[in-house]
Design a protein around this motif. Structure first.
Motif, PDB file in Angstrom:
ATOM      1  N   GLU A 233       2.388  11.728  -3.436  1.00  0.00           N
ATOM      2  CA  GLU A 233       2.844  12.036  -4.915  1.00  0.00           C
ATOM      3  C   GLU A 233       1.086  12.197  -5.628  1.00  0.00           C
ATOM      4  O   GLU A 233       1.406  13.019  -6.816  1.00  0.00           O
ATOM      5  CB  GLU A 233       3.661  11.894  -5.257  1.00  0.00           C
ATOM      6  CG  GLU A 233       4.918  12.327  -4.872  1.00  0.00           C
ATOM      7  CD  GLU A 233       6.500  11.245  -4.796  1.00  0.00           C
ATOM      8  OE1 GLU A 233       6.334  10.996  -5.773  1.00  0.00           O
ATOM      9  OE2 GLU A 233       7.318  11.968  -4.377  1.00  0.00           O
ATOM     10  N   ARG A 234       0.606  11.238  -5.389  1.00  0.00           N
ATOM     11  CA  ARG A 234      -1.037  10.428  -5.860  1.00  0.00           C
ATOM     12  C   ARG A 234      -1.087  12.045  -6.160  1.00  0.00           C
ATOM     13  O   ARG A 234      -2.522  12.054  -7.394  1.00  0.00           O
ATOM     14  CB  ARG A 234      -1.225   9.915  -5.643  1.00  0.00           C
ATOM     15  CG  ARG A 234      -0.932   8.416  -5.579  1.00  0.00           C
ATOM     16  CD  ARG A 234      -1.256   7.233  -4.986  1.00  0.00           C
ATOM     17  NE  ARG A 234      -1.821   7.361  -3.261  1.00  0.00           N
ATOM     18  CZ  ARG A 234      -2.294   6.943  -2.171  1.00  0.00           C
ATOM     19  NH1 ARG A 234      -3.318   5.528  -2.990  1.00  0.00           N
ATOM     20  NH2 ARG A 234      -2.105   6.859  -0.872  1.00  0.00           N
ATOM     21  N   TYR A 235      -1.612  12.475  -5.507  1.00  0.00           N
ATOM     22  CA  TYR A 235      -2.697  13.900  -4.828  1.00  0.00           C
ATOM     23  C   TYR A 235      -2.311  15.390  -5.624  1.00  0.00           C
ATOM     24  O   TYR A 235      -2.961  16.163  -5.082  1.00  0.00           O
ATOM     25  CB  TYR A 235      -3.400  14.023  -3.898  1.00  0.00           C
ATOM     26  CG  TYR A 235      -4.144  12.549  -3.572  1.00  0.00           C
ATOM     27  CD1 TYR A 235      -5.221  11.538  -4.598  1.00  0.00           C
ATOM     28  CD2 TYR A 235      -3.965  11.957  -3.198  1.00  0.00           C
ATOM     29  CE1 TYR A 235      -6.127  10.972  -4.518  1.00  0.00           C
ATOM     30  CE2 TYR A 235      -4.627  10.290  -2.722  1.00  0.00           C
ATOM     31  CZ  TYR A 235      -5.596   9.984  -3.680  1.00  0.00           C
ATOM     32  OH  TYR A 235      -5.952   8.454  -3.104  1.00  0.00           O
ATOM     33  N   SER A 236      -0.442  15.783  -5.455  1.00  0.00           N
ATOM     34  CA  SER A 236      -0.227  16.879  -5.401  1.00  0.00           C
ATOM     35  C   SER A 236      -0.658  17.801  -6.823  1.00  0.00           C
ATOM     36  O   SER A 236      -0.842  18.861  -5.799  1.00  0.00           O
ATOM     37  CB  SER A 236       1.282  16.234  -5.420  1.00  0.00           C
ATOM     38  OG  SER A 236       1.928  15.670  -6.405  1.00  0.00           O
ATOM     39  N   ASP A 237      -1.092  17.118  -7.576  1.00  0.00           N
ATOM     40  CA  ASP A 237      -1.950  18.095  -8.556  1.00  0.00           C
ATOM     41  C   ASP A 237      -2.616  18.595  -8.087  1.00  0.00           C
ATOM     42  O   ASP A 237      -3.452  19.174  -8.357  1.00  0.00           O
ATOM     43  CB  ASP A 237      -0.965  17.898  -9.804  1.00  0.00           C
ATOM     44  CG  ASP A 237      -2.334  16.290  -9.937  1.00  0.00           C
ATOM     45  OD1 ASP A 237      -2.180  15.830  -9.205  1.00  0.00           O
ATOM     46  OD2 ASP A 237      -2.310  16.241 -10.884  1.00  0.00           O
ATOM     47  N   LEU A 238      -3.777  17.911  -7.412  1.00  0.00           N
ATOM     48  CA  LEU A 238      -4.958  17.699  -7.544  1.00  0.00           C
ATOM     49  C   LEU A 238      -5.262  18.881  -6.532  1.00  0.00           C
ATOM     50  O   LEU A 238      -6.244  19.590  -5.463  1.00  0.00           O
ATOM     51  CB  LEU A 238      -6.128  16.721  -7.240  1.00  0.00           C
ATOM     52  CG  LEU A 238      -5.815  16.058  -8.314  1.00  0.00           C
ATOM     53  CD1 LEU A 238      -6.529  14.300  -7.948  1.00  0.00           C
ATOM     54  CD2 LEU A 238      -6.688  16.534  -9.241  1.00  0.00           C
ATOM     55  N   ILE A 239      -4.051  19.361  -5.582  1.00  0.00           N
ATOM     56  CA  ILE A 239      -4.510  19.880  -4.170  1.00  0.00           C
ATOM     57  C   ILE A 239      -4.955  21.749  -4.526  1.00  0.00           C
ATOM     58  O   ILE A 239      -4.000  22.098  -5.286  1.00  0.00           O
ATOM     59  CB  ILE A 239      -3.258  20.250  -3.233  1.00  0.00           C
ATOM     60  CG1 ILE A 239      -3.041  19.359  -2.207  1.00  0.00           C
ATOM     61  CG2 ILE A 239      -3.406  21.673  -2.544  1.00  0.00           C
ATOM     62  CD1 ILE A 239      -1.552  19.229  -1.800  1.00  0.00           C
ATOM     63  N   GLY A 240      -6.143  21.951  -3.452  1.00  0.00           N
ATOM     64  CA  GLY A 240      -7.016  23.290  -4.410  1.00  0.00           C
ATOM     65  C   GLY A 240      -8.135  23.352  -4.958  1.00  0.00           C
ATOM     66  O   GLY A 240      -8.847  24.123  -5.316  1.00  0.00           O
ATOM     67  N   GLY A 267      -5.923   7.152   0.743  1.00  0.00           N
ATOM     68  CA  GLY A 267      -5.109   7.975   1.606  1.00  0.00           C
ATOM     69  C   GLY A 267      -5.629   9.970   0.939  1.00  0.00           C
ATOM     70  O   GLY A 267      -5.320  10.224   1.440  1.00  0.00           O
ATOM     71  N   ALA A 268      -6.912   9.578   0.259  1.00  0.00           N
ATOM     72  CA  ALA A 268      -7.519  10.541   0.990  1.00  0.00           C
ATOM     73  C   ALA A 268      -8.854  10.651   1.215  1.00  0.00           C
ATOM     74  O   ALA A 268      -9.735   9.545   1.774  1.00  0.00           O
ATOM     75  CB  ALA A 268      -8.165  10.933  -0.623  1.00  0.00           C
ATOM     76  N   VAL A 269      -9.207  11.634   2.329  1.00  0.00           N
ATOM     77  CA  VAL A 269     -10.092  11.538   3.478  1.00  0.00           C
ATOM     78  C   VAL A 269     -11.544  12.027   3.505  1.00  0.00           C
ATOM     79  O   VAL A 269     -10.856  13.516   3.210  1.00  0.00           O
ATOM     80  CB  VAL A 269      -9.077  11.672   5.053  1.00  0.00           C
ATOM     81  CG1 VAL A 269     -10.515  11.404   6.025  1.00  0.00           C
ATOM     82  CG2 VAL A 269      -8.253  10.348   4.794  1.00  0.00           C
TER      83      VAL A 269
END
Length: 773
Positions: A233-240, A267-269
RNA sequence: GGGCUCGUAGUCUAGCUCGGUUAUGACGUCGCCCUUACACGGCGAAGAUCCGGUGUUCAAAUCACCGCGGGCCCA
């Protein structure tokens, strides 16, 4: 009668004379018949001194397989070869002479390798011979001989024509120290301390900081995307969204992917070409354009900008410094990282795109599984190693290596149009120094060629061993009568390589499986259960051990100590102590050698009893031999010979054998039975300890070799084994009684034979000098 | 993280499929004994939470489940 044997113990020095005799009599020479039993003997690799004691044990057991088959009426073909291609000897030579392969003239380097191999090989052959291997030493082969290499090249040319070999540029496991591509099977993993760097990436639009942790910051220049777990969820708005890569300022996209672990790092790779195998999979899956950040010299390329020319490790240190100076590092953790290393040079491998030759294997996996099903494995559990491997193969087999000491890939390239020319089979080709066999390029007519410099993966040579020894493509009748071979004996650690590749190659070339059975042995460990290695100093040199204790002692130790397929511990003390059993056997024989060998006699109940125990022993041994499990016969024979035959029966029958107070007929029953049992034991033991059994056999029973005999058959006599325990208990009772009363063993004592043993009464009274109450 | 596999005295091992014996044998250790096949022998002794736990059962080394540990392989 004077005993024929006078020495008090078996002298291992007698083994030499026996060996010589076998050789003179050509006892193990192979002649092609119809009932051939072919062993696909592993050709050992001379990689250094001393040879591994576990390997010596391994070959001793392979010989037991050969002897078992021979004594079961088979015509045994037991080839002996030496595997001499590959990397280890190159490394050995570099070290020995303090030179670098690539800085030495190729021909000169090959000569140095060859002479190193000759030295190491001589010692291995000596060990194999002194172990008593009943192999075909006269025709022993080397995988680097012109003959063998020609054969390897022929099989390659055949496969080339069949269209199962292709060139492709792919990310490869690359060992830059050895300067060669390596197969997945040659990678080992090791926990190595490293730094996990938490770097600051910035979102392009909102200038928000995103932390990305990596152990490979030097690959920032090859970063093509960043993945996050779709459930994170930490990154869901940053996808794309786009991210700015620190230092390089490249822009990359954030993509959701299940392989990103939420709990690892932030969590980001970052996905780079190529940090690890997962990167390779992602680049393929997401169809990203690869960037070559590390070159074939193992150094950063021009895409690394100011870091060009540095080794990855140096670049890493420098980049961490620069990132810190630019305040682009959140934190650094010291972690232990499971790092893929080259099995040979022990350095971390890099994944580098290279053009290599491949042999198709992915399309054969189902066929391989089917063949695997058809082959009997001993022990069966190790079939799983093959099956697991087949399930995990994901790419075709890269077969070319950038090394010198191997079979040359027989190809020339046209200097003008680059068209490859593959010659006709029938000759050994060395394109790095030979002239191209054709005058003109078939495509463009140019007359200048460049020879291929690469060699084959060494498994390309060894994987055709069953075809080489059965004279595939060279002697049709021989091949027809020996292939598929009977059995492949080999060690557990090379199931994924040698066993699998052999299956693959042989199927592709003949359409058939290479063997009906596979026999898989574990590793030899030191006495504490640790892997033996020269650097740890716990390696045991087999040669002095065999010289001191004798081959039979070593062989009996190997048979009686090693559980089939399991790893085993080697200790000199334990090997030496096994010798006591041979001494026992010797002394039993020495005692019997004072009685004539006779054809028959009147059997008493005790004779019938021991013969029924002998029958049991025969069936146990044959059952063990049929499974190539030498632990079973060796321990059963030792138990029977020592605790039943010598400790009980010989004592019971001794008085009768001397004939004191017995009729001649009764005496002959004892003498007949004593020899019957001993001669049977010798035959049962012959595959395991060929020397002492041969010596005793020829001293007592025959001019001819015991190794021409067959294993004994059971005679289905009445089972009397329930008496064994009762007899032992009664005897023990009498002996103890005498001891307590401080009587000598021949003194008489007042004791009754129990009713249940009444059938043995006469023998027991004579044995213990009993007086009835 | 996943798969396979193993776990009985210091060591190797039998027994486990099909539950019931003081848990087999050997090496090693210790004590006594040179008894005419064997001192590289004989006799005897010590040494095992049968990896742990739970369950099933009158009864578990043995069956089931859950763990722990080792090895190998894969990710």
């Amino acid at each position: 009668m004077e005993p024929k044997i006078s020495e008090k113990a078996w002298d291992p020095k007698l083994e030499n004379a026996i060996l010589k005799k076998w050789e003179e009599e050509k006892l193990y020479d192979f002649e092609l018949l119809d009932n051939n039993y072919t062993i696909d003997t592993p050709p050992p690799y001379p990689s250094g001194r001393p040879w591994h004691i576990g390997a010596a044990s391994h070959y001793a057991q392979i010989d037991m397989i050969a002897r078992t088959a021979r004594m079961s009426g088979k015509n045994v073909y037991f080839p002996i070869g030496i595997d001499r291609n590959g990397l280890p000897v190159e490394l050995y030579t570099e070290k020995k002479h303090g030179i670098r392969m690539r800085e030495t003239e190729r021909g000169e380097f090959l000569d140095l390798c060859k002479s190193a191999l000759d030295d190491l090989e001589a010692e291995m052959i000596q060990i194999m011979k002194s172990l008593g291997l009943s192999g075909d030493f006269k025709n022993y082969y080397r995988t680097d001989s012109e003959d063998y290499r020609k054969f390897t090249q022929e099989t390659f040319i055949d496969l080339w024509k069949k269209g199962v070999i292709y060139l492709a540029t792919r990310p490869n496991n690359y060992d830059w120290v050895s300067g060669t591509t390596i197969a997945d099977a040659e990678i080992v993993y090791e926990e190595i301390p490293t730094k996990l760097v938490y770097m600051k990436f910035i979102t392009k639009e909102t200038k928000k900081e995103i932390i990305i942790a990596s152990t490979r910051p030097e690959l920032l220049c090859a970063c093509k995307t960043v993945i996050v777990n779709p459930n994170d969820e930490r990154y869901s708005d940053l996808i794309g969204k786009e991210l700015i890569v620190p230092l390089t300022n490249n822009e990359v996209k954030i993509i959701p992917h299940h392989s990103a672990k939420i709990e690892f790092g932030s969590g980001a790779v970052m996905v780079c070409s190529y940090g690890d195998q997962n990167d390779v999979a992602l680049f393929r899956e997401l169809q990203l354009d690869e960037v070559i950040a590390i070159g074939l010299d193992g150094r950063m390329t021009e895409v690394a900008g100011e870091y060009q020319g540095l080794k990855p490790k140096q670049a890493r240190t420098k980049i961490i410094e620069d990132l810190e100076n630019a305040n682009l590092v959140e934190k650094i953790e010291d972690i232990s990282h499971r790092t893929p290393l080259s099995e040979r040079s022990r350095i971390p491998i890099e994944i580098v795109p290279m053009e290599e030759y491949y042999l198709k294997q992915k399309d054969s996996l189902e066929k391989m599984k089917k063949l695997g099903e058809e082959i009997d494995f001993y022990p069966n559990m190790h079939k799983q190693i093959l099956m697991n491997w087949l399930d995990s193969i994901s790419i075709d087999w890269p077969i070319s290596r950038r090394r010198f000491y191997g079979t040359e890939i027989p190809i020339w390239y046209c200097n003008k149009c680059s068209e490859p020319f593959v010659p006709e089979p029938g000759k050994y080709y060395r394109p790095w120094k030979d002239k191209c066999p054709v005058e003109k390029c078939q495509k463009c007519g140019n007359t200048e060629f460049t020879g291929e410099e690469r060699t084959f993966d060494t498994w390309m040579d060894s994987s055709v061993s069953p075809l080489f020894v059965t004279k595939f493509n060279r002697d049709e009748e021989f091949f027809k009568k020996t292939y598929p071979t009977a059995i492949r004996p080999q060690a557990k650690d090379i199931v994924r390589t040698w066993l699998y590749y052999t299956l693959l190659r042989c199927e592709k070339l003949t359409g058939k499986k290479p063997w009906s059975e596979a026999w898989i042995m574990g590793y030899g460990l030191d006495e504490k259960g640790m892997k033996m290695s020269k650097s740890k100093g716990n390696a045991i040199d087999p040669l002095p051990v065999i010289e001191k204790s004798g081959a039979d002692t070593f062989r009996f130790w190997s048979a009686s100590e090693i559980n089939q397929g399991y790893d085993f511990r080697c200790s000199e003390q334990k090997i030496e102590s096994t010798r006591k059993f041979l001494s026992k056997l010797w002394n039993v024989s020495r005692f019997l050698s004072s009685f004539p060998v006779i054809k028959s006699g009147k059997l008493s109940e005790s004779d019938k009893w021991i013969l029924s125990e002998l029958d049991k022993l025969i069936s146990v041994c044959k059952e063990g031999y049929s499974k190539y499990n030498f632990f079973i016969p060796s321990t059963a024979i030792r138990e029977f010979t020592w605790n039943i035959f010598a400790a009980q029966y010989i004592e019971i029958a001794k008085a009768r054998a001397y004939g004191i107070g017995f009729t001649d007929e009764e005496r002959d029953g004892a003498i007949f039975t004593l020899h019957k049992v001993l001669s049977t034991i010798l035959k049962l033991l012959a595959p395991i300890t060929p020397f002492i059994t041969e010596h005793l056999w020829q001293t007592l029973y025959s001019q001819d070799s015991i190794h021409k005999e067959n294993l004994p058959d059971i005679e289905n006599v009445t089972d009397m084994s329930k008496m064994t325990q009762l007899l032992a208990e009664f005897n023990s009772k009498v002996w103890n009684e005498k001891k307590q009363k401080e009587l000598s063993l021949k003194d008489s004592i007042k004791m009754d034979v129990p009713e249940i043993l009444s059938q043995f009464k006469k023998d027991l009274i004579a044995m213990h000098n009993l007086e009835s109450n």
